[in-house]
Design a protein around this motif. Structure first.
Motif, short mmCIF file in Angstrom:
data_model
loop_
_atom_site.label_atom_id
_atom_site.label_comp_id
_atom_site.label_asym_id
_atom_site.label_seq_id
_atom_site.Cartn_x
_atom_site.Cartn_y
_atom_site.Cartn_z
N ILE A 82 17.43 -10.87 -64.89
CA ILE A 82 17.59 -12.15 -65.32
C ILE A 82 17.14 -13.07 -64.36
N GLU A 83 17.71 -12.67 -62.93
CA GLU A 83 17.31 -13.67 -61.76
C GLU A 83 15.98 -13.69 -61.46
N LYS A 84 15.12 -12.64 -61.97
CA LYS A 84 13.73 -12.71 -61.83
C LYS A 84 12.77 -13.57 -62.68
N GLY A 85 13.54 -14.02 -63.80
CA GLY A 85 13.03 -14.94 -64.64
C GLY A 85 12.92 -14.73 -66.07
N ASP A 86 13.78 -13.18 -66.39
CA ASP A 86 13.72 -12.73 -67.60
C ASP A 86 14.42 -13.85 -68.70
N PRO A 87 13.61 -14.35 -69.80
CA PRO A 87 14.31 -15.36 -70.68
C PRO A 87 15.21 -14.73 -71.57
N TYR A 88 15.77 -13.34 -71.58
CA TYR A 88 16.41 -12.94 -72.70
C TYR A 88 17.81 -13.39 -72.63
N ALA A 89 18.58 -13.70 -71.88
CA ALA A 89 19.98 -14.38 -71.92
C ALA A 89 19.63 -15.69 -72.73
N LEU A 90 18.83 -16.82 -72.15
CA LEU A 90 18.70 -17.83 -72.68
C LEU A 90 18.31 -17.75 -74.21
N GLN A 91 17.41 -16.83 -74.60
CA GLN A 91 16.89 -16.92 -75.94
C GLN A 91 18.18 -16.13 -76.68
N ILE A 92 19.19 -15.30 -76.39
CA ILE A 92 20.34 -14.87 -77.08
C ILE A 92 21.23 -16.09 -77.06
N GLU A 93 21.27 -17.09 -76.08
CA GLU A 93 22.00 -18.19 -76.35
C GLU A 93 21.58 -18.99 -77.65
N GLU A 94 20.41 -19.23 -77.40
CA GLU A 94 19.83 -20.17 -78.29
C GLU A 94 19.81 -19.49 -79.90
N THR A 95 19.74 -18.16 -80.08
CA THR A 95 19.85 -17.61 -81.36
C THR A 95 21.37 -17.95 -81.90
N VAL A 96 22.30 -17.66 -81.13
CA VAL A 96 23.68 -17.84 -81.35
C VAL A 96 24.17 -19.35 -81.76
N LYS A 97 23.46 -20.08 -80.81
CA LYS A 97 23.78 -21.48 -80.94
C LYS A 97 23.10 -22.19 -82.56
N LEU A 98 21.99 -21.48 -82.89
CA LEU A 98 21.50 -21.95 -84.28
C LEU A 98 22.23 -21.27 -85.43
N ILE A 99 22.66 -20.15 -85.19
CA ILE A 99 23.55 -19.52 -86.23
C ILE A 99 24.86 -20.16 -86.31
N VAL A 100 25.44 -20.81 -85.25
CA VAL A 100 26.82 -21.17 -85.51
C VAL A 100 26.54 -22.63 -85.94
N GLU A 101 25.48 -23.35 -85.54
CA GLU A 101 25.32 -24.75 -86.54
C GLU A 101 25.06 -24.33 -87.71
N ARG A 102 24.59 -23.58 -88.00
CA ARG A 102 24.00 -23.05 -89.41
C ARG A 102 25.35 -22.62 -90.26
N LEU A 103 26.05 -22.05 -89.66
CA LEU A 103 27.58 -21.55 -90.23
C LEU A 103 28.36 -22.80 -90.69
N ASN A 104 28.38 -23.86 -89.70
CA ASN A 104 29.02 -25.04 -90.28
C ASN A 104 30.44 -24.84 -90.65
N HIS A 117 8.37 -12.94 -79.68
CA HIS A 117 9.72 -13.27 -80.02
C HIS A 117 9.87 -13.97 -81.20
N TYR A 118 11.08 -14.03 -81.79
CA TYR A 118 11.24 -14.80 -83.07
C TYR A 118 12.70 -15.20 -83.13
N HIS A 119 13.34 -15.25 -81.87
CA HIS A 119 14.71 -15.53 -81.69
C HIS A 119 15.36 -16.66 -82.51
N ASN A 120 14.39 -17.68 -82.81
CA ASN A 120 14.70 -18.79 -83.37
C ASN A 120 14.11 -19.11 -84.54
N ASN A 121 13.21 -18.15 -85.17
CA ASN A 121 12.95 -18.13 -86.71
C ASN A 121 13.78 -18.58 -87.55
N GLN A 122 13.32 -19.49 -88.61
CA GLN A 122 14.34 -20.02 -89.63
C GLN A 122 14.91 -18.82 -90.39
#
Length: 340
Positions: A225-247, A183-188
């Protein structure tokens, strides 16, 4: 040193006659429908037959086939150029003695040039893994790097493609050191590429009013997701980082999910529901497809036609996928260069 980079992507039908077998391959994947055979086989046959006409009509709107292969080939070409534009090589004995492990310019004497070749491998339609394995064997690399074009990891996409490649590599005798980029959901650079594109369309939408950014991702069944798939959490982290950088002060945004099929519960809220909410509040929408990096039916038809029709004219601004965006290609190249 010769490196083979294999871009793993979903694939799509290349003609109307390919629609049903493409759908069968999709629903026959045990990572999509987790049933033992013959039940999975029979269900895949049933679903692909039932959905064929609907899917054909979707592809008719974009020329009768999926553009994902052509788009992925362009990404492969851009990545190969990026990897080979600078000559990189192994450190000489002097650098090894001083414990410098990084690549250094090959202009120094006594160096061996690296050569990278990028291959495209699709999961559910041509070129299949077995076809690409044969091409990679002919290239005879020292190392293979598997690079899924899914920024956020999921068992239904990333793992399915990797397992499929590994099975084919074993079957057809590709014996080579293989590395995997999961994955690279949080790559700069990945984040920065999204920030730059989203900001452009946000500026356009701001001429109408205070926009709401909808970050739309492909949905998944909650059972996955309930079986432990990290997809939704990684989507949330991607968006969080974008929103922070949009400032952007008091930024109005939401994560939503598209492309749900079947009666079971999937990730929510749906993109359609969020668009209806924005319409009711008379708010212009900037829609960013956050989990897709290639244009295909779910962006060109679902987002650009079906969802756009929900919002009144002039209030809908769709951010394009990253495709061959230079920062995204740099992201992929650095992942290949630095893969441990």
């Amino acid at each position: 040193m010769k490196k083979a980079i294999v871009l793993l992507n979903l694939g799509g039908p290349d003609s109307p006659n390919a629609v049903r077998p493409f759908l069968f391959n999709l629903f026959y994947d045990k990572r999509i429908i987790n049933l033992p055979n013959p039940f999975r086989f029979l269900l895949a046959k049933f679903i692909s037959a039932k959905r064929e006409d609907t899917a054909r009509k979707i592809y008719e709107q974009i020329g009768g086939k999926s553009p994902i292969l052509e788009n992925t080939k362009m990404q492969a070409e851009a990545l190969e150029q990026e990897l080979n534009k600078s000559v990189f090589c192994h450190p000489s004995s002097m650098e090894l003695g001083s414990r410098k492990k990084n690549w250094i310019p090959a202009s120094r004497a006594g160096m061996t040039q690296e050569l990278a070749r990028v291959f495209v491998c699709m999961r559910y339609w041509h070129p299949f893994a077995n076809e690409v394995v044969e091409s990679v064997k002919q290239f005879d690399p020292d190392e293979v790097i598997l690079l899924p074009l899914y920024p956020q990891y999921s068992t239904t996409t990333t793992l399915s493609s990797i397992e499929n490649w590994q099975k084919s590599a074993k079957k057809y005798g590709l014996k080579c050191n293989t590395k995997i980029i999961n994955h690279y959901h949080n790559n700069q650079d990945f984040i920065e590429a999204h920030v730059n594109l989203t900001a452009q369309y946000y500026k356009l939408a701001s001429r109408i009013g205070n926009p709401r950014i909808l970050f739309s991702a492909h949905s998944l069944p909650l059972s996955v997701i309930e079986k432990g798939d990290p997809y939704a959490l990684q989507i949330e982290e991607t968006v969080k980082l974008i929103v922070e950088r949009l400032n952007i002060k008091d930024l109005d945004w939401s994560i939503c999910y598209q492309s749900k099929i079947g009666p079971v519960k999937w990730l929510e809220p749906s993109t359609e529901k969020e668009l209806l909410r924005a319409k009711a509040e008379d708010i212009p929408v900037v829609l960013s497809p956050i989990s897709f990096v290639s244009e295909h039916s779910e962006t060109l038809v679902e987002l650009d036609m079906e969802y756009k029709a929900i919002i009144k004219d002039g209030y809908y601004f769709r951010v394009p996928t990253l495709s061959t965006n230079s920062l995204f290609i740099k992201c992929l190249a650095d992942l290949c260069r630095n893969c441990p």
